[in-house]
Motif scaffolding. Structure first.
Motif, PDB file in Angstrom:
ATOM      1  N   CYS A 117       0.838  -1.209   0.000  1.00 37.57           N
ATOM      2  CA  CYS A 117       0.000   0.000   0.000  1.00 37.57           C
ATOM      3  C   CYS A 117       0.870   1.255   0.000  1.00 37.57           C
ATOM      4  O   CYS A 117       0.593   2.213  -0.728  1.00 37.57           O
ATOM      5  N   GLY A 118       1.933   1.247   0.814  1.00 39.75           N
ATOM      6  CA  GLY A 118       2.835   2.398   0.848  1.00 39.75           C
ATOM      7  C   GLY A 118       3.524   2.618  -0.485  1.00 39.75           C
ATOM      8  O   GLY A 118       3.615   3.752  -0.984  1.00 39.75           O
ATOM      9  N   ALA A 119       4.007   1.537  -1.103  1.00 43.62           N
ATOM     10  CA  ALA A 119       4.677   1.645  -2.397  1.00 43.62           C
ATOM     11  C   ALA A 119       3.716   2.163  -3.475  1.00 43.62           C
ATOM     12  O   ALA A 119       4.063   3.047  -4.268  1.00 43.62           O
ATOM     13  N   LEU A 120       2.501   1.635  -3.491  1.00 44.84           N
ATOM     14  CA  LEU A 120       1.521   2.058  -4.493  1.00 44.84           C
ATOM     15  C   LEU A 120       1.128   3.521  -4.300  1.00 44.84           C
ATOM     16  O   LEU A 120       0.926   4.255  -5.276  1.00 44.84           O
ATOM     17  N   GLU A 121       1.021   3.950  -3.054  1.00 41.31           N
ATOM     18  CA  GLU A 121       0.664   5.346  -2.793  1.00 41.31           C
ATOM     19  C   GLU A 121       1.754   6.282  -3.308  1.00 41.31           C
ATOM     20  O   GLU A 121       1.465   7.321  -3.921  1.00 41.31           O
ATOM     21  N   LEU A 122       3.014   5.915  -3.097  1.00 40.41           N
ATOM     22  CA  LEU A 122       4.115   6.760  -3.571  1.00 40.41           C
ATOM     23  C   LEU A 122       4.194   6.773  -5.093  1.00 40.41           C
ATOM     24  O   LEU A 122       4.433   7.821  -5.706  1.00 40.41           O
ATOM     25  N   PHE A 123       3.988   5.619  -5.726  1.00 41.81           N
ATOM     26  CA  PHE A 123       3.967   5.595  -7.190  1.00 41.81           C
ATOM     27  C   PHE A 123       2.821   6.450  -7.719  1.00 41.81           C
ATOM     28  O   PHE A 123       2.975   7.165  -8.716  1.00 41.81           O
ATOM     29  N   SER A 124       1.664   6.381  -7.077  1.00 42.79           N
ATOM     30  CA  SER A 124       0.522   7.170  -7.525  1.00 42.79           C
ATOM     31  C   SER A 124       0.836   8.661  -7.467  1.00 42.79           C
ATOM     32  O   SER A 124       0.540   9.410  -8.406  1.00 42.79           O
ATOM     33  N   MET A 125       1.450   9.103  -6.367  1.00 41.83           N
ATOM     34  CA  MET A 125       1.838  10.513  -6.243  1.00 41.83           C
ATOM     35  C   MET A 125       2.813  10.911  -7.348  1.00 41.83           C
ATOM     36  O   MET A 125       2.675  11.960  -7.983  1.00 41.83           O
TER      37      MET A 125
END
Length: 328
Positions: free
Chosen positions: A190-198
């Protein structure tokens, strides 16, 4: 090519640094040989197509390491402390403290350069091309951002910007999770996906064609309005007063500001207030009440609620977390 192949790029980098995980387990922390320096590299694979790398080390001598990528990939990098240089085909790219870098990689030879006695601390997140395509696809399976189009004829492309306060909170949380063996894979993903999304929003997809229809004069006036709001965030002018200050009617200001910054004037102000609050709390120069007042919140409880909504943590808890991280 299988999704696992991109992990070889990280493995090559770790091997060239001369670090080795105990018992041959590449996900155990790999320590820098005592003769070369101090520190570690921690690799975590929360799922087959995502790899996290946390590096925290310093070398006694300047280091120059040659590496070669073996599979195309996309990497998101957060330099939390220190600096390193990357040389590719005669060009040098700098990774410095507080910088977020989105990198598209084909196959190439490169050289990393580390300074002597310079503590370096970073988070890297890598994914293969297949996963990038999956992330960028819309509900019907189509995409307007293709890896090959982004990379073009070059084997490497990079975007860089200052790490936003929101991204810093997520990155630090992800680093702490990666260093704890009991952290659930779901949390890391979830943390990795959130950073990629940003990062994808910031570097690849965030554009508004409506802003192109504004005249040069109107764009300059709206930029001035933005600066006035930020500089006077503790006591901002009303929308009507702001429009008079820049010489633009309030309707044009509202519509134009939304087109240029994808936010209302006071929605933008709220974001900047919370970003400034994050910076003040992280520095340790002010307590929560003083910080709330400095950025324009007269009600500390309302400030705490807004801060928690944006960053997922109460400001008081954030201060304690920041102090604990600084001691590590």
């Amino acid at each position: 090519m299988s999704a696992a192949n991109f992990h070889d790029n990280f493995q090559s980098y770790v091997e060239r640094l001369g670090v080795q995980a105990p018992h041959g387990n590449e996900q155990d922390p790999a320590t820098v040989p005592a003769s070369d320096g101090e520190g570690y590299i921690r690799r975590v694979i929360p799922r087959n197509d995502i790899e996290l790398v946390v590096a925290k080390h310093a070398f006694y001598r300047e280091q120059q390491l040659s590496v070669q990528t073996t599979a195309p990939m996309v990497e998101l990098n957060f330099c939390m402390q220190g600096a390193r240089a990357l040389h590719i085909k005669g060009r040098q790219h700098e990774f410095t403290t507080g910088t977020c870098s989105l990198q598209f990689m084909g196959q190439f030879e490169a050289a990393f350069e580390y300074r002597r006695d310079d503590p370096f601390y970073m988070l890297g997140i890598g994914i293969p091309v297949t996963t990038f395509r999956e992330f960028m696809a819309d509900a019907e399976g189509g995409t307007d951002v293709e890896f090959s189009q982004v990379l073009g004829q070059s084997p490497f492309r990079i975007w860089q910007e200052k790490i936003s306060p929101a991204a810093t909170v997520v990155a630090e949380r992800l680093i702490q999770g990666a260093l704890q063996p009991r952290t659930r894979n779901l949390e890391l993903q979830c943390g990795a996906l959130e950073l990629f999304s940003m990062a994808f929003r910031s570097f690849l997809t965030e554009s508004n064609p409506e802003a192109d229809s504004l005249s040069k004069s109107d764009r300059e006036k709206i930029r001035l309005a933005r600066d006035i709001v930020v500089e006077n965030m503790a006591e901002p002018p009303s929308l009507l007063a702001l429009s008079r200050m820049i010489g633009l009617n309030d309707y044009k200001l509202k519509v134009g500001f939304k087109a240029m910054y994808n936010n209302t004037v006071f929605g933008f102000l709220r974001e900047k207030r919370l970003e400034k609050a994050w910076q003040l709390l992280q520095s340790g120069d002010m307590n929560v009440t003083e910080t709330a007042s400095a950025v324009g919140y007269s009600n500390t409880s309302y400030f705490a609620e807004a801060f928690r909504e944006k960053y997922g943590v109460n400001p008081g808890a954030f201060v304690r977390q920041t102090a604990a991280w600084a001691k590590q």
